[in-house]
Motif scaffolding. Structure first.
Motif, PDB file in Angstrom:
ATOM      1  N   ARG A 186      -0.912  -2.711   1.314  1.00  0.00           N
ATOM      2  CA  ARG A 186      -1.032  -4.115   0.917  1.00  0.00           C
ATOM      3  C   ARG A 186       0.206  -4.309  -0.115  1.00  0.00           C
ATOM      4  NH1 ARG A 186      -4.969  -5.075  -4.183  1.00  0.00           N
ATOM      5  NH2 ARG A 186      -3.081  -4.193  -5.206  1.00  0.00           N
ATOM      6  N   ASP A 187       0.422  -3.578  -0.981  1.00  0.00           N
ATOM      7  CA  ASP A 187       1.780  -3.737  -1.738  1.00  0.00           C
ATOM      8  C   ASP A 187       3.012  -3.521  -1.143  1.00  0.00           C
ATOM      9  OD1 ASP A 187      -0.290  -3.942  -3.786  1.00  0.00           O
ATOM     10  OD2 ASP A 187      -0.213  -2.085  -4.418  1.00  0.00           O
ATOM     11  N   SER A 188       3.095  -2.736   0.000  1.00  0.00           N
ATOM     12  CA  SER A 188       4.353  -2.692   0.588  1.00  0.00           C
ATOM     13  C   SER A 188       4.334  -2.711   2.177  1.00  0.00           C
ATOM     14  CB  SER A 188       4.942  -1.193   0.142  1.00  0.00           C
ATOM     15  OG  SER A 188       6.413  -1.167   0.847  1.00  0.00           O
ATOM     16  N   PRO A 189       3.764  -3.830   2.672  1.00  0.00           N
ATOM     17  CA  PRO A 189       3.749  -4.263   4.129  1.00  0.00           C
ATOM     18  C   PRO A 189       5.153  -3.793   4.989  1.00  0.00           C
ATOM     19  CG  PRO A 189       3.624  -6.274   3.000  1.00  0.00           C
ATOM     20  CD  PRO A 189       3.560  -5.235   2.184  1.00  0.00           C
ATOM     21  N   VAL A 239       5.328   0.268   5.246  1.00  0.00           N
ATOM     22  CA  VAL A 239       4.019   0.941   5.684  1.00  0.00           C
ATOM     23  C   VAL A 239       3.137   0.042   6.709  1.00  0.00           C
ATOM     24  CG1 VAL A 239       1.799   1.809   5.201  1.00  0.00           C
ATOM     25  CG2 VAL A 239       3.440   1.916   3.222  1.00  0.00           C
ATOM     26  N   SER A 240       3.098   0.504   8.046  1.00  0.00           N
ATOM     27  CA  SER A 240       2.568  -0.339   9.231  1.00  0.00           C
ATOM     28  C   SER A 240       0.935   0.058   8.897  1.00  0.00           C
ATOM     29  CB  SER A 240       2.847   0.317  10.660  1.00  0.00           C
ATOM     30  OG  SER A 240       2.418   1.671  10.681  1.00  0.00           O
ATOM     31  N   LEU A 241       0.418  -1.175   9.352  1.00  0.00           N
ATOM     32  CA  LEU A 241      -1.147  -1.249   9.112  1.00  0.00           C
ATOM     33  C   LEU A 241      -1.850   0.038   9.974  1.00  0.00           C
ATOM     34  CD1 LEU A 241      -3.605  -2.815   8.174  1.00  0.00           C
ATOM     35  CD2 LEU A 241      -3.427  -4.261  10.078  1.00  0.00           C
ATOM     36  N   ASP A 242      -1.242  -0.005  11.260  1.00  0.00           N
ATOM     37  CA  ASP A 242      -1.717   1.176  12.023  1.00  0.00           C
ATOM     38  C   ASP A 242      -1.957   2.514  11.515  1.00  0.00           C
ATOM     39  OD1 ASP A 242      -2.336  -0.735  14.078  1.00  0.00           O
ATOM     40  OD2 ASP A 242      -0.769  -0.464  15.313  1.00  0.00           O
ATOM     41  N   TYR A 243      -0.395   2.911  10.802  1.00  0.00           N
ATOM     42  CA  TYR A 243      -0.160   4.027  10.232  1.00  0.00           C
ATOM     43  C   TYR A 243      -1.350   4.203   8.958  1.00  0.00           C
ATOM     44  CZ  TYR A 243       2.497   7.827   8.171  1.00  0.00           C
ATOM     45  OH  TYR A 243       2.634   9.109   7.705  1.00  0.00           O
ATOM     46  N   SER A 264      -0.969   9.371  10.421  1.00  0.00           N
ATOM     47  CA  SER A 264      -1.672   8.734   9.444  1.00  0.00           C
ATOM     48  C   SER A 264      -0.779   8.931   8.085  1.00  0.00           C
ATOM     49  CB  SER A 264      -3.132   9.194   9.496  1.00  0.00           C
ATOM     50  OG  SER A 264      -3.261  10.374   8.965  1.00  0.00           O
ATOM     51  N   MET A 265      -1.187   7.899   7.066  1.00  0.00           N
ATOM     52  CA  MET A 265      -0.895   7.999   5.825  1.00  0.00           C
ATOM     53  C   MET A 265      -1.757   8.962   5.054  1.00  0.00           C
ATOM     54  SD  MET A 265      -0.080   4.987   3.053  1.00  0.00           S
ATOM     55  CE  MET A 265       1.484   5.140   3.423  1.00  0.00           C
ATOM     56  N   PHE A 266      -3.036   8.855   5.459  1.00  0.00           N
ATOM     57  CA  PHE A 266      -3.874   9.711   4.606  1.00  0.00           C
ATOM     58  C   PHE A 266      -3.436  11.017   4.690  1.00  0.00           C
ATOM     59  CE2 PHE A 266      -7.675  12.547   4.849  1.00  0.00           C
ATOM     60  CZ  PHE A 266      -8.506  12.027   3.562  1.00  0.00           C
ATOM     61  N   ASP A 267      -3.091  11.657   5.989  1.00  0.00           N
ATOM     62  CA  ASP A 267      -2.530  13.146   6.144  1.00  0.00           C
ATOM     63  C   ASP A 267      -1.406  13.258   5.279  1.00  0.00           C
ATOM     64  OD1 ASP A 267      -4.878  13.830   7.491  1.00  0.00           O
ATOM     65  OD2 ASP A 267      -3.602  13.920   9.456  1.00  0.00           O
ATOM     66  N   ALA A 268      -0.580  12.331   5.197  1.00  0.00           N
ATOM     67  CA  ALA A 268       0.887  12.482   4.674  1.00  0.00           C
ATOM     68  C   ALA A 268       0.541  12.552   3.009  1.00  0.00           C
ATOM     69  CB  ALA A 268       1.590  11.391   4.866  1.00  0.00           C
TER      70      ALA A 268
END
Length: 500
Positions: A206-209, A212-216, A236-240
Motif C-alpha cells: 500500500r505504501d510503496s506500490p 512492491v508488486s501486488l502479486d509478490y 513472496s514478501m512474507f518469506d523475505a
C-alpha cells in the motif's frame, strides 16, 4: 502402582512426541475493539465449530478465559503496554496478577503463551525499558508455581525493529533499540521462548506500490526476487521478511531463537486510496498463507522450518481508529457470518466419497456428515447450522420425515446438506470444520428428501415437495473450514502396550 506410573509415563511421552511432531500451525487473533461483537460464549462456540485450535487475545479478560474452558483451544494472552509499569516495578504485582487472572482458570483453559507488551517500539510513550523487567517478573511468578516451562513468556514486535530487511541476508536490527533488544534476546534464548513478530505485506504494498508488486505481496508472484548475497530466490514478501529476521538474529549470534508470527493478514475493505483492500485479495493472501504454513514449506533460508502463524483477525472491529482498512481485517462479521470464503485445510477441495443410495447423473452433489467426525464436532456444527446458519431444521424434529434414524450423524447430514445447497453448493460450504463430506449420490430416503441447489424447500411429508418452480437461494457462504492434521493417537496404544 507400577502399572499406573508406566501408563502416566507412556502418556506423557506421547504428548511430548506429539508436541515435537505437530508441525506448523495456524491460529487466529481475537481482537475485541468493537461494540457489536458476540458474547465470549458464542465466540467459543464459533471457534470450536471451525476447529480453530489456537487463539490470541490481547488481555486476560475473565469472560473470555471462562468461555474457553474445556474447549482444548490454546490461548496466547496479553498484558497491554498500559500495565507494563506496575509489572516491571514490583514482583508482587506479577505474583498477584498470576494468582487472580490466570491460576483460577488454568489448566481448564489452556494457556501456552503470555505476551508482555505489544509492539513497544511503536508506542507513543517510551515503554521499551519496561518490557524485559516485566517479562522477568512474570517469568518468576510462573516459576514459583511450576508453570515456567508450560507457559512461555515473550513480547510482540513490528517489523520496525529492523533497520534493514532487504535483501533478506542483510537483515539487521535497528541500533536505536540495542539497549532494549540485547537483554530481550538473552531472555528468549535462555528460556526457549519465540521471537514474536507482526508481519503485514499489505502495508508494504500500500505504501510503496511502485517498488512492491501486488502479486509478490499476495504469494502469487510468477517471477523471483534474488538475494544477491546468498543466491536465494524469493517469490513472496512474507518469506523475505521472515528470513530478514532470521539473518538479523544470526548476525547477533542468536541462532536458536524460533520465530512466531503473531499477526498477519489482509483487509477486505479500505479507504479510497486503499485499492488493494478487497475481499478477493484478502481471500487470496490468507489462502496462500495457510497453504504455505501448514505444508511446512519454510522459507528459502530455512526450508522445512516450522512456523506458527496467527491471522488477524477473527472479527471486523468497528471501534478501531484510522483508515477504513483498520476496521476490516476480520474473517467474520459480528453476526458470525464469513466476510469471504476461506479454506483452512490448505487443500483447496473437499474429498468426495460414495455410499448413498441414488447416483446423480447431472453433476448434482450433496453434503453429509462424516462418520469419522467426533460427536462433539457434529453437535457443535449441527447447533450452528440450525442456529446462526439459518437452516430450517424442523424436518429432523420428532414425528417429522427426517427424524428417524434418531442419530447425530443422520440429523447433522440433513442440516449440513440444507446449508450447503442454500449457499451455492460450494466446497467450502460443506466443510464444517472437517465434519462435512461431499457425495455424488442422493442421500434421500423414504419421505426424507434432501434439497438440491436452487431449491428453497427442505423435507416434507411428501417426496415430491421439491418442485421445479423453487426459487434460488444462492448466498454468501458462512463456513470457514478449519482442519488440522489428525493426531496419531494410535501411538498411545503402542506406548502403553509396549511398556506396560
Amino acid at each position: 502402582m507400577g502399572r499406573r506410573f508406566r501408563l502416566i509415563f507412556a502418556t506423557s511421552q506421547l504428548l511430548m512426541l506429539l508436541d515435537l511432531c505437530r508441525g506448523s500451525t495456524i491460529g487466529i487473533c481475537y481482537g475485541r475493539n468493537a461494540d457489536d461483537l458476540p458474547t465470549a460464549d458464542k465466540v467459543a462456540q464459533l471457534v470450536q465449530l471451525h476447529n480453530i485450535k489456537y487463539l490470541r487475545i490481547y488481555d486476560s479478560n475473565i469472560q473470555v478465559l471462562k468461555a474457553f474452558a474445556n474447549t482444548g483451544v490454546e490461548l496466547i494472552i496479553g498484558i497491554p503496554n498500559s500495565d507494563l509499569l506496575p509489572f516491571s516495578q514490583f514482583q508482587s504485582n506479577a505474583d498477584t496478577w498470576l494468582k487472580n487472572s490466570i491460576l483460577p482458570y488454568y489448566p481448564t483453559t489452556k494457556i501456552t503463551y503470555i505476551t508482555v507488551g505489544a509492539e513497544a517500539t511503536e508506542s507513543s510513550s517510551n515503554v521499551t525499558a519496561l518490557v524485559v523487567p516485566a517479562m522477568q517478573n512474570i517469568f518468576t511468578a510462573l516459576r514459583k508455581v511450576g508453570l515456567h516451562k508450560r507457559i512461555k513468556v515473550s513480547t510482540t514486535h513490528s517489523l520496525g525493529v529492523l533497520s534493514r530487511s532487504f535483501p533478506p541476508s542483510a537483515g539487521a536490527f535497528s541500533s536505536n533499540y540495542a539497549s532494549f533488544l540485547k537483554p530481550l534476546l538473552i531472555f528468549l534464548a535462555e528460556n526457549q521462548s519465540p521471537f514474536m513478530i507482526n508481519i503485514y505485506p499489505y502495508y508494504a504494498y500500500r505504501d510503496s506500490p511502485n517498488n512492491v508488486s501486488l502479486d509478490y505481496a499476495l504469494f502469487e508472484s510468477s517471477s523471483e526476487v534474488i538475494d544477491p548475497n546468498t543466491g536465494l530466490l524469493y517469490t513472496s514478501m512474507f518469506d523475505a521478511q521472515i528470513d530478514a529476521l532470521y539473518f538479523a538474529l544470526m548476525a547477533l549470534n542468536f541462532r536458536t531463537i524460533k520465530i512466531m508470527v503473531t499477526e498477519t493478514g489482509w483487509p477486505s475493505k479500505g479507504s479510497a486510496k486503499e485499492t488493494a483492500a478487497t475481499p478477493d485479495n484478502a481471500q487470496i493472501y490468507n489462502t496462500n498463507l495457510i497453504r504455505h504454513v501448514i505444508n511446512n514449506t519454510g522459507t528459502p533460508a530455512k526450508p522445512g522450518e516450522e512456523l506458527d502463524v496467527y491471522i488477524f483477525s477473527l472479527f471486523n472491529e468497528n471501534r478501531k481508529p484510522g483508515l477504513d482498512s483498520e476496521r476490516n481485517w476480520g474473517l467474520f462479521y459480528p453476526d458470525e457470518t464469513s466476510v469471504y470464503n476461506l479454506d483452512f485445510t490448505g487443500r483447496g477441495s473437499v474429498d468426495v466419497i460414495t455410499g448413498a443410495n441414488i447416483t446423480s447423473s447431472n453433476g448434482t452433489t450433496w453434503c453429509i456428515a462424516s462418520s469419522n467426525a467426533s460427536d462433539m464436532d457434529l453437535k457443535n456444527a449441527l447447533d450452528w447450522a440450525c442456529g446462526p446458519g439459518n437452516v430450517d431444521c424442523s424436518a429432523i424434529q420428532p414425528s417429522q420425515p427426517c427424524y428417524e434414524p434418531d442419530t447425530l450423524v443422520s440429523h447433522a447430514s440433513f442440516a449440513f446438506n440444507s446449508y450447503y445447497q442454500q449457499n451455492s453448493a460450494t466446497d467450502v460450504a460443506c466443510s464444517f470444520g472437517g465434519a462435512g463430506l461431499k457425495v455424488d449420490k442422493n442421500p434421500s430416503y423414504d419421505k426424507c428428501i434432501y434439497m438440491t441447489a436452487g431449491s428453497n424447500k427442505t423435507a416434507t411429508s411428501n417426496a415430491t415437495a421439491i418442485s421445479s418452480h423453487s426459487s434460488s437461494q444462492a448466498g454468501e457462504v458462512h463456513i470457514l473450514a478449519l482442519s488440522y492434521t489428525i493426531m496419531p493417537f494410535f501411538l498411545l496404544f503402542i506406548l502403553i502396550t509396549g511398556n506396560v
